[in-house]
Enzyme design. Sequence first.
Site, PDB file in Angstrom:
ATOM      1  N   LYS A  17       0.836  -1.205   0.000  1.00  0.00           N
ATOM      2  CA  LYS A  17       0.000   0.000   0.000  1.00  0.00           C
ATOM      3  C   LYS A  17       0.865   1.248   0.000  1.00  0.00           C
ATOM      4  O   LYS A  17       0.590   2.214  -0.719  1.00  0.00           O
ATOM      5  CB  LYS A  17      -0.876  -0.032   1.254  1.00  0.00           C
ATOM      6  CG  LYS A  17      -2.100   0.814   1.198  1.00  0.00           C
ATOM      7  CD  LYS A  17      -3.207   0.281   2.116  1.00  0.00           C
ATOM      8  CE  LYS A  17      -2.788  -0.477   3.338  1.00  0.00           C
ATOM      9  NZ  LYS A  17      -2.622   0.318   4.551  1.00  0.00           N
ATOM     10  N   GLU A 141      -2.702   7.488   3.392  1.00  0.00           N
ATOM     11  CA  GLU A 141      -2.684   6.025   3.495  1.00  0.00           C
ATOM     12  C   GLU A 141      -3.103   5.614   4.899  1.00  0.00           C
ATOM     13  O   GLU A 141      -2.524   6.078   5.881  1.00  0.00           O
ATOM     14  CB  GLU A 141      -1.270   5.507   3.196  1.00  0.00           C
ATOM     15  CG  GLU A 141      -1.178   4.000   3.330  1.00  0.00           C
ATOM     16  CD  GLU A 141       0.255   3.463   3.349  1.00  0.00           C
ATOM     17  OE1 GLU A 141       1.201   4.212   3.013  1.00  0.00           O
ATOM     18  OE2 GLU A 141       0.418   2.287   3.709  1.00  0.00           O
ATOM     19  N   CYS A 382      25.993   6.704  12.456  1.00  0.00           N
ATOM     20  CA  CYS A 382      25.512   6.963  13.815  1.00  0.00           C
ATOM     21  C   CYS A 382      26.198   6.021  14.816  1.00  0.00           C
ATOM     22  O   CYS A 382      27.348   6.247  15.161  1.00  0.00           O
ATOM     23  CB  CYS A 382      23.991   6.869  13.865  1.00  0.00           C
ATOM     24  SG  CYS A 382      23.327   7.867  15.218  1.00  0.00           S
ATOM     25  N   HIS A 508      22.517  10.495   9.860  1.00  0.00           N
ATOM     26  CA  HIS A 508      22.046   9.394   9.019  1.00  0.00           C
ATOM     27  C   HIS A 508      21.912   9.851   7.566  1.00  0.00           C
ATOM     28  O   HIS A 508      20.815  10.250   7.147  1.00  0.00           O
ATOM     29  CB  HIS A 508      20.685   8.899   9.509  1.00  0.00           C
ATOM     30  CG  HIS A 508      20.736   8.202  10.820  1.00  0.00           C
ATOM     31  ND1 HIS A 508      20.917   6.850  10.940  1.00  0.00           N
ATOM     32  CD2 HIS A 508      20.646   8.685  12.089  1.00  0.00           C
ATOM     33  CE1 HIS A 508      20.920   6.510  12.225  1.00  0.00           C
ATOM     34  NE2 HIS A 508      20.766   7.612  12.931  1.00  0.00           N
ATOM     35  N   GLU A 510      21.601   8.192   5.003  1.00  0.00           N
ATOM     36  CA  GLU A 510      20.728   7.323   4.199  1.00  0.00           C
ATOM     37  C   GLU A 510      19.335   7.913   3.984  1.00  0.00           C
ATOM     38  O   GLU A 510      18.669   7.599   2.997  1.00  0.00           O
ATOM     39  CB  GLU A 510      20.621   5.930   4.843  1.00  0.00           C
ATOM     40  CG  GLU A 510      19.897   5.846   6.187  1.00  0.00           C
ATOM     41  CD  GLU A 510      20.811   6.043   7.403  1.00  0.00           C
ATOM     42  OE1 GLU A 510      21.872   6.675   7.251  1.00  0.00           O
ATOM     43  OE2 GLU A 510      20.447   5.574   8.501  1.00  0.00           O
TER      44      GLU A 510
HETATM   45  N1  GLN Z   1      22.577   4.661  20.436  1.00  0.00           N
HETATM   46  C1  GLN Z   1      23.345   5.755  19.912  1.00  0.00           C
HETATM   47  C2  GLN Z   1      22.876   7.095  20.465  1.00  0.00           C
HETATM   48  O1  GLN Z   1      21.806   7.213  20.987  1.00  0.00           O
HETATM   49  C3  GLN Z   1      23.297   5.766  18.392  1.00  0.00           C
HETATM   50  C4  GLN Z   1      21.944   6.051  17.854  1.00  0.00           C
HETATM   51  C5  GLN Z   1      21.774   5.644  16.414  1.00  0.00           C
HETATM   52  O2  GLN Z   1      22.569   4.877  15.876  1.00  0.00           O
HETATM   53  N2  GLN Z   1      20.733   6.126  15.757  1.00  0.00           N
HETATM   54  O3  GLN Z   1      23.583   8.065  20.385  1.00  0.00           O
END
Ligand code: GLN
Length: 553
Positions: A17, A141, A382, A508, A510
């Site tokens: 979906k 959705e 991260c 991040h 990504e």
């Molecule tokens: N656990 C780690 C923190 O809180 C890394 C968090 C994560 O990888 N998103 O800083």
Amino acid sequence: MTKYIFLTGGVVSSVGKGVTAAALGRLLKERGFAVAVQKLDPYINVDPGTMSPYQHGEVFVLDDGAETDLDLGHYERFIDISLNRVCNITTGQVYAEVIGKERHGDYLGGTIQVIPHITNEIKRRIGLVAKTTGAEIVLVEIGGTVGDIESLPFLEAIRQMRSDVGRENTFYIHVTWLPWIGATCELKTKPTQHSVRELRSIGIAPDMIVARSDYPVNEDLCDKIALFCDVDRRAVVPMVTTPILYEVPLMLERLGAGEFVLERMRLEARRKPDWQDWERLVADVRREKPTITIALVGKYVELHDAYMSVREALKHAALSMGVEIEIAWVHSAELEKGRGWEVVKSAGGVLVPGGFGGRGTEGKMQAIRYARENKVPYLGLCLGMQLLVIELARSIMNDDKANSTEFDRTTPHPVIDLMPDQHGIADMGGTMRLGLYPCQLQPGTKAAAAYATELVYERHRHRFELNNAYRDVLASGGMRFSGLSPDGRLVEVVEIADHPFMVATQFHPEFLSRPNRPHPLFVGFLKAVIDRVGLQNLSKREDGREPIEVIQG
Ligand code: GLN
């Protein structure tokens, strides 16, 4: 007047979906409309931020720091838009708001009920999407399947919206599943008929039925669905499972879904859709290409959904470089037991994604040490950055007690520690450092070279950070702080100087990768992998076969 397209699910969940909504959004954007997508999740959590990835898959983070369902990732990638926090609402948020108002005395003595108070709050939040994004068409959705008790208030709210905003401004799509009966070799429409009947019983008559199937759906079957479910024949859209996720918009286009939706909503396309880039993208996915393997060392590897955006970002980068990516999923706890090392050692590069909690971190650090000492390209995201820092600190100081205070509160060397503004926070939900923050790249570093720019904005989701007291120690061991917050206080990117590519980010990357706009750090990483293994040595594999992309819903 804003136009609304509502998508409900029938028969079973997880049939795509979310991808259908995302792909249809792309069809409308291609016709010149400003589009946004909203997901209504029936669970009582305020957001998925506190849920285990095993239960919920990846938590997708938006620019404004909202922690959302992974379908938001599909929406952003397919439509190439940035959504905001009103684009993912949950039952928990709706009730929290209404109960808060009740305690405040806002309802002046009234009895608070699901209808109208809860449904009004749902409708208010649906209305906020167009207001905050400027979208002319909002796709909504509804999570789960019709018949679930918990999604009833959402269905009632969207039912009311037809009379609130007018028939021509609303369009209901029901996404169902046609089961295959092996004994008789046929697809069955009966569950679809039942599901539509259930939908009608709560007052929603679908304007379109997307019938998902693992097998080709013939004309007769479509005629039958049209007849029994009382929809226009053109409104029956058979969607056969494809191994190539990004083919879905092209399939919907071929089936005439875009034209039909516009016609029914009395809209004229502003321009002719231009699918050249997408056609090329899908053709590139199909083309036979040399394959590179990346070892993804994580804790939730059994559930690939937990790393949805990482996997997509790797695919985007690989496509742009004309290679096929194979992800070798490695469980970090297995590495600790001495198993799975042959997979890591035969991979072209190592990636450690984000994560929480101490389980499996030693195995990840062993993989990082292997990559560092053997000059294997490494990308850390991260937690993958924090573990690189700990691993290096242990090696420099020759002390395995160096750690993050997340895993060892009393470590003598807290090289990763709670950010000062995180001290004293008791609530777990929504309290991390979340969303878009600027990062200043340091000239002459690999990170700066990959980005080819100095100031970048990236999405964050973490509580801990590199402890500045250890910067000198780490630098003495060859670590460079290649990205800092503009005030210099927070380390955002680190890399190892004497290494072909060992780069790791506190953020991040990504989440910002797009099919046609791969993320520069993923591209930099794969370039280093290709340099290491040499393209001529790679085996070719017919594409579209592997990795099989199952459409998620
Ligand atoms: N656990 C780690 C923190 O809180 C890394 C968090 C994560 O990888 N998103 O800083």
